[in-house]
Enzyme design. Structure first.
Site, PDB file in Angstrom:
ATOM      1  CG  ASP A 182      35.149 -12.924  13.830  1.00 18.47           C
ATOM      2  OD1 ASP A 182      36.123 -12.607  14.521  1.00 18.47           O
ATOM      3  OD2 ASP A 182      34.229 -13.651  14.240  1.00 18.47           O
ATOM      4  N   GLY A 183      34.346 -10.015  10.365  1.00 19.46           N
ATOM      5  CA  GLY A 183      34.319  -9.560   8.979  1.00 19.46           C
ATOM      6  C   GLY A 183      35.231  -8.365   8.756  1.00 19.46           C
ATOM      7  CG  ASN A 188      37.408 -16.799   7.934  1.00 22.12           C
ATOM      8  OD1 ASN A 188      38.205 -16.891   8.862  1.00 22.12           O
ATOM      9  ND2 ASN A 188      36.214 -16.274   8.060  1.00 22.12           N
ATOM     10  CG  ASP A 243      24.745 -28.168  -1.752  1.00 20.27           C
ATOM     11  OD1 ASP A 243      24.285 -28.701  -2.779  1.00 20.27           O
ATOM     12  OD2 ASP A 243      24.043 -27.784  -0.799  1.00 20.27           O
TER      13      ASP A 243
HETATM   14  N1  LIG Z   1      26.975 -21.298   6.902  1.00 21.37           N
HETATM   15  C1  LIG Z   1      27.897 -20.510   7.419  1.00 21.37           C
HETATM   16  O1  LIG Z   1      28.302 -20.641   8.579  1.00 21.37           O
HETATM   17  C2  LIG Z   1      28.514 -19.462   6.570  1.00 21.37           C
HETATM   18  C3  LIG Z   1      28.019 -19.187   5.312  1.00 21.37           C
HETATM   19  C4  LIG Z   1      28.662 -18.207   4.574  1.00 21.37           C
HETATM   20  C5  LIG Z   1      29.770 -17.542   5.071  1.00 21.37           C
HETATM   21  N2  LIG Z   1      30.211 -17.860   6.307  1.00 21.37           N
HETATM   22  C6  LIG Z   1      31.403 -17.222   6.858  1.00 21.37           C
HETATM   23  O2  LIG Z   1      31.335 -15.836   6.847  1.00 21.37           O
HETATM   24  C7  LIG Z   1      32.623 -15.375   6.584  1.00 21.37           C
HETATM   25  C8  LIG Z   1      32.589 -13.972   6.171  1.00 21.37           C
HETATM   26  O3  LIG Z   1      32.304 -13.248   7.320  1.00 21.37           O
HETATM   27  P1  LIG Z   1      31.627 -11.830   7.215  1.00 21.37           P
HETATM   28  O4  LIG Z   1      31.598 -11.243   8.572  1.00 21.37           O
HETATM   29  O5  LIG Z   1      32.257 -11.091   6.114  1.00 21.37           O
HETATM   30  O6  LIG Z   1      30.191 -12.221   6.735  1.00 21.37           O
HETATM   31  P2  LIG Z   1      28.846 -12.139   7.579  1.00 21.37           P
HETATM   32  O7  LIG Z   1      28.609 -10.752   8.012  1.00 21.37           O
HETATM   33  O8  LIG Z   1      27.821 -12.861   6.789  1.00 21.37           O
HETATM   34  O9  LIG Z   1      29.220 -12.968   8.903  1.00 21.37           O
HETATM   35  C9  LIG Z   1      29.340 -14.345   8.947  1.00 21.37           C
HETATM   36  C10 LIG Z   1      29.546 -14.794  10.371  1.00 21.37           C
HETATM   37  O10 LIG Z   1      30.724 -15.587  10.413  1.00 21.37           O
HETATM   38  C11 LIG Z   1      31.500 -15.169  11.506  1.00 21.37           C
HETATM   39  N3  LIG Z   1      32.896 -15.398  11.244  1.00 21.37           N
HETATM   40  C12 LIG Z   1      33.682 -14.839  10.316  1.00 21.37           C
HETATM   41  N4  LIG Z   1      34.920 -15.303  10.418  1.00 21.37           N
HETATM   42  C13 LIG Z   1      34.924 -16.163  11.445  1.00 21.37           C
HETATM   43  C14 LIG Z   1      35.905 -16.974  12.035  1.00 21.37           C
HETATM   44  N5  LIG Z   1      37.137 -16.986  11.586  1.00 21.37           N
HETATM   45  N6  LIG Z   1      35.562 -17.755  13.061  1.00 21.37           N
HETATM   46  C15 LIG Z   1      34.304 -17.760  13.520  1.00 21.37           C
HETATM   47  N7  LIG Z   1      33.331 -17.039  12.991  1.00 21.37           N
HETATM   48  C16 LIG Z   1      33.631 -16.245  11.961  1.00 21.37           C
HETATM   49  C17 LIG Z   1      31.229 -13.720  11.650  1.00 21.37           C
HETATM   50  O11 LIG Z   1      31.546 -13.343  12.986  1.00 21.37           O
HETATM   51  C18 LIG Z   1      29.770 -13.667  11.363  1.00 21.37           C
HETATM   52  O12 LIG Z   1      29.015 -13.879  12.493  1.00 21.37           O
HETATM   53  C19 LIG Z   1      33.142 -16.314   5.548  1.00 21.37           C
HETATM   54  O13 LIG Z   1      34.549 -16.308   5.497  1.00 21.37           O
HETATM   55  C20 LIG Z   1      32.572 -17.609   6.008  1.00 21.37           C
HETATM   56  O14 LIG Z   1      33.469 -18.319   6.825  1.00 21.37           O
HETATM   57  C21 LIG Z   1      29.608 -18.795   7.057  1.00 21.37           C
HETATM   58  N1  LIG Z   2      35.970  -1.260   6.187  1.00 19.21           N
HETATM   59  C1  LIG Z   2      35.104  -2.012   5.567  1.00 19.21           C
HETATM   60  N2  LIG Z   2      34.739  -1.733   4.297  1.00 19.21           N
HETATM   61  C2  LIG Z   2      33.843  -2.494   3.673  1.00 19.21           C
HETATM   62  N3  LIG Z   2      33.242  -3.550   4.213  1.00 19.21           N
HETATM   63  C3  LIG Z   2      33.566  -3.866   5.462  1.00 19.21           C
HETATM   64  C4  LIG Z   2      34.513  -3.133   6.207  1.00 19.21           C
HETATM   65  N4  LIG Z   2      34.638  -3.663   7.416  1.00 19.21           N
HETATM   66  C5  LIG Z   2      33.804  -4.719   7.445  1.00 19.21           C
HETATM   67  N5  LIG Z   2      33.175  -4.856   6.277  1.00 19.21           N
HETATM   68  C6  LIG Z   2      32.186  -5.861   5.933  1.00 19.21           C
HETATM   69  O1  LIG Z   2      31.072  -5.677   6.769  1.00 19.21           O
HETATM   70  C7  LIG Z   2      30.515  -6.938   7.052  1.00 19.21           C
HETATM   71  C8  LIG Z   2      30.162  -7.032   8.528  1.00 19.21           C
HETATM   72  O2  LIG Z   2      31.288  -6.798   9.284  1.00 19.21           O
HETATM   73  P1  LIG Z   2      31.551  -7.506  10.662  1.00 19.21           P
HETATM   74  O3  LIG Z   2      31.507  -8.954  10.509  1.00 19.21           O
HETATM   75  O4  LIG Z   2      32.827  -6.968  11.180  1.00 19.21           O
HETATM   76  O5  LIG Z   2      30.389  -6.998  11.561  1.00 19.21           O
HETATM   77  P2  LIG Z   2      29.156  -7.769  12.121  1.00 19.21           P
HETATM   78  O6  LIG Z   2      28.520  -8.516  11.007  1.00 19.21           O
HETATM   79  O7  LIG Z   2      28.344  -6.772  12.845  1.00 19.21           O
HETATM   80  O8  LIG Z   2      29.830  -8.704  13.181  1.00 19.21           O
HETATM   81  P3  LIG Z   2      29.599 -10.233  13.415  1.00 19.21           P
HETATM   82  O9  LIG Z   2      30.084 -10.841  12.123  1.00 19.21           O
HETATM   83  O10 LIG Z   2      30.428 -10.590  14.586  1.00 19.21           O
HETATM   84  O11 LIG Z   2      28.156 -10.381  13.611  1.00 19.21           O
HETATM   85  C9  LIG Z   2      31.511  -7.975   6.607  1.00 19.21           C
HETATM   86  O12 LIG Z   2      31.012  -8.650   5.487  1.00 19.21           O
HETATM   87  C10 LIG Z   2      32.732  -7.212   6.248  1.00 19.21           C
HETATM   88  O13 LIG Z   2      33.382  -7.746   5.102  1.00 19.21           O
END
Ligand SMILES: NC(=O)c1ccc[n+]([C@@H]2O[C@H](COP(=O)([O-])OP(=O)(O)OC[C@H]3O[C@@H](n4cnc5c(N)ncnc54)[C@H](O)[C@@H]3O)[C@@H](O)[C@H]2O)c1
Ligand SMILES: Nc1ncnc2c1ncn2[C@@H]1O[C@H](COP(=O)(O)OP(=O)(O)OP(=O)(O)O)[C@@H](O)[C@H]1O
Length: 564
Positions: free
Chosen positions: A329-330, A408, A438
């Site tokens: 999703d990131g 998000n 918080d």
């Molecule tokens: N306590 C928490 O649950 C918490 C804390 C901080 C950030 N987040 C979420 O992480 C997001 C950023 O994601 P990232 O991947 O860049 O960071 P990250 O790598 O820390 O991943 C955060 C997790 O949130 C999940 N996630 C992201 N968007 C989602 C969505 N729309 N629906 C369900 N799950 C989702 C990702 O799959 C990942 O597992 C933020 O937008 C925020 O929503 C969650």
């Molecule tokens: N092209 C990109 N350049 C820089 N950062 C990126 C890029 N693609 C993804 N990221 C960052 O890498 C992080 C992890 O990406 P992503 O959530 O897609 O993978 P993951 O953490 O392995 O998957 P999941 O969240 O499902 O566990 C996210 O914070 C996202 O913002």
């Protein structure tokens, strides 16, 4: 009949235990006065009933409490009978008087029934009178030939015109562009030849118009799909959120790849997909600059394109037909963040751990990409939030930093500060609440399964138009999360008397400090993110919460064991 019940019970109990009652009323040998005639007792009881019936009649016209007052009347009638009996010491051996008291009880009961019946009849009469008045008003309206001067988009003003002012006789183009006039529908109504006389007497319904404030856009046409005015009745015309299909009108030629960094499997797959698209589909490929360098090591992919500067990046949406993401999703959030305006459709392949927005399996990429490039395919239009930080230090309110678009959520929290976050929240011009805790999450419906969910917010289908308002660890017991309509603007203000600074973060990135006096303004952006569906929006959403969160997973109870 709550007021009637206790008295009724008393009467029933007393009727069942006449001896004990008479004993308590008649402790000693007191001389028995002459019993009044049954006629005078009846008169006494009836007089009270008549008085109370007036109350019943008055109240039934004003509301539904007529039943209560008729009960009061009956209670009083019965009470009068008992009072009389109480004042009349009776020897339990006096058979005649016992019979007489029983007769009085029967009379009181009968009077109560009459009172109740009368009150109900009066209530019904009042209802008919109200209906008659309504019909008269409607007949009056049928003399009005059209809806008159429906020129203003102010609904309040228009309502007063319809109800108070005589409309103009001109029937053409009366409604302008800012709303719908029911008259246009009513005009077409042909009276049914065999219409029942009572119905035809009612005549046509009054014309009216609905209008929407469209944030400065005078043309409210986009809302017309949602409401119909068939025969003057307001009804939802169509489902406002139908599955959206994307059908290419010309062949898509350029695909942008966005890939998760530091992942070998992603790097390998990206190279393979790029090659396949170029060789088999004759597609131009764009990648991010750092990916372009990685792919340079692979000879077959040296023809991919990229950008050198921000100006080129800003023009990407003009060149790219489709975005392919490889990651979780990131990576979808990252891809969306590259587009500050319109976003091309996104096909998200799942290469992360969860994947709420990544429905496609990477192993079958040929099949999926083939179908998408041919079209048509279902998409989910995911709303984004447009966030502006307004600094108190800025001299002019209009001087703001560049808006940030989030898919998000935007989070306002206490950062490294150990003090409670103190935030004042406004929705349009209305005060919402003060957050002490918080922090606060302002989330889209797509983000409802992310941080907002972890903070106790509801999961919302991404196609529902709304903004989630979810507190983080509020220091109060009653602060439940809210969902607000998508058209509002939220203002989150750090008050001057806040002990510390607050921090805003956007999709979990780009933290910005908010000092006392600073504010964050959020509203739905006009640039959503269209993501391709594997099946459709609803099936994909439900699959993601089942598979990603194991939502409501429970072993099914076995059949053996107790049954009805
Ligand atoms: N306590 C928490 O649950 C918490 C804390 C901080 C950030 N987040 C979420 O992480 C997001 C950023 O994601 P990232 O991947 O860049 O960071 P990250 O790598 O820390 O991943 C955060 C997790 O949130 C999940 N996630 C992201 N968007 C989602 C969505 N729309 N629906 C369900 N799950 C989702 C990702 O799959 C990942 O597992 C933020 O937008 C925020 O929503 C969650
Ligand atoms: N092209 C990109 N350049 C820089 N950062 C990126 C890029 N693609 C993804 N990221 C960052 O890498 C992080 C992890 O990406 P992503 O959530 O897609 O993978 P993951 O953490 O392995 O998957 P999941 O969240 O499902 O566990 C996210 O914070 C996202 O913002």
């Amino acid at each position: 009949m709550p007021l009637g019940e206790p008295a009724h019970q008393d009467a029933a109990q007393l009727a069942q235990q006449p001896d004990s009652r008479f004993r308590s009323l008649n402790p000693g040998p007191i001389p028995i006065p002459a019993a009044p005639s049954s006629r005078s007792l009846l008169d006494k009881v009836s007089d009270q009933t008549v008085d109370l019936d007036l109350t019943a009649s008055h109240q039934s016209e004003n509301g539904s409490i007529s039943t209560v007052s008729s009960t009061v009347s009956s209670v009083e009638s019965e009470k009068a009978a008992y009072e009389f009996l109480a004042q009349t010491p009776i020897k339990s051996t006096d058979k005649h008087l016992v019979e007489f008291s029983e007769a009085m009880r029967t009379v009181a009961k009968a009077l109560r029934q009459v009172a109740e019946g009368k009150a109900a009849a009066q209530a019904e009469a009042a209802e008919w009178k109200r209906k008659y008045e309504l019909e008269t008003a409607q007949k009056q309206q049928t003399r009005i030939k059209d809806c008159g001067t429906c020129t203003d988009d102010n609904l309040g003003k228009m309502a007063s015109q319809l109800s108070l002012e005589a409309p103009a006789s001109d029937q053409t183009g009366c409604c302008g562009n800012h709303g719908i006039c029911s008259h246009e529908v009513l005009q077409d109504e042909v009276p049914e030849p065999n219409a029942r006389p009572s119905l035809s007497m009612v005549g046509r319904k009054a014309s009216f118009r609905l209008s929407w404030g469209c944030n400065g856009n005078k043309n409210g046409q986009h809302k017309h799909d949602f409401v119909s005015f068939e025969k003057g009745d307001i009804t939802t015309a169509e489902r406002s959120s139908k599955q959206i299909l994307l059908k290419w009108e010309s062949r898509p030629q350029t695909v942008l790849f966005i890939t998760k960094p530091n992942s070998n499997s992603v790097r390998v797959l990206c190279a393979e997909m790029v090659r396949w698209l170029k060789e088999h589909k004759n597609i131009n490929v764009f990648v991010e600059p750092w990916v372009s360098k990685e792919l340079l090591t692979d000879d077959s992919n040296h023809t991919v394109q990229t950008w050198d500067n921000d100006d080129d990046k800003k023009m990407l949406h003009k060149k790219v037909d489709l975005i392919v993401t490889l990651g979780g999703d990131g990576t979808v959030l990252w891809a969306a963040s590259l587009f500050k305006g319109p976003v091309p459709p996104v096909v998200a392949f799942a290469m992360g751990s969860l994947g709420f927005m990544t429905p496609f399996q990477s192993e079958k990429y040929r099949h999926y990409l083939d179908n998408v490039l041919k079209g048509p395919f279902s998409i989910t239009l995911r709303n984004r939030l447009q966030c502006h930080v307004i600094r108190d230090a800025a001299k002019d309110e209009l001087v703001t930093e560049d808006p940030i678009l989030v898919l998000n959520e935007v989070t306002i929290d206490r950062g490294i500060s150990s003090y409670l976050t103190y935030l004042e929240c406004y929705c349009d011009s209305s005060f919402v609440t003060c957050v002490q805790g918080d922090g606060l999450i302002i989330s889209t419906t797509s983000g409802s399964t992310a941080y907002s969910l972890a903070a106790g917010g509801s999961m919302v289908h991404p196609q529902v138009p709304g903004i989630l308002f979810t507190p983080i660890c509020p220091h109060s017991l009653s602060f439940r999360p809210l969902i607000l309509p998508e058209y509002v603007t939220l203002r989150i203000q750090v008050p001057y008397n806040s002990r510390g600074h607050a921090w805003a973060s956007f999709d979990g990135k780009d933290r910005k400090q908010l000092a006392p006096g600073d504010a964050l303004i959020c509203s739905i952006s006009p640039w959503p993110v269209p993501t391709a569906c594997l099946v459709d929006s609803t099936t994909d959403f439900l699959r993601s919460i089942h598979e990603g969160l194991h939502w409501n997973l429970r072993k099914t109870q076995s059949l053996d064991g107790p049954r009805d």
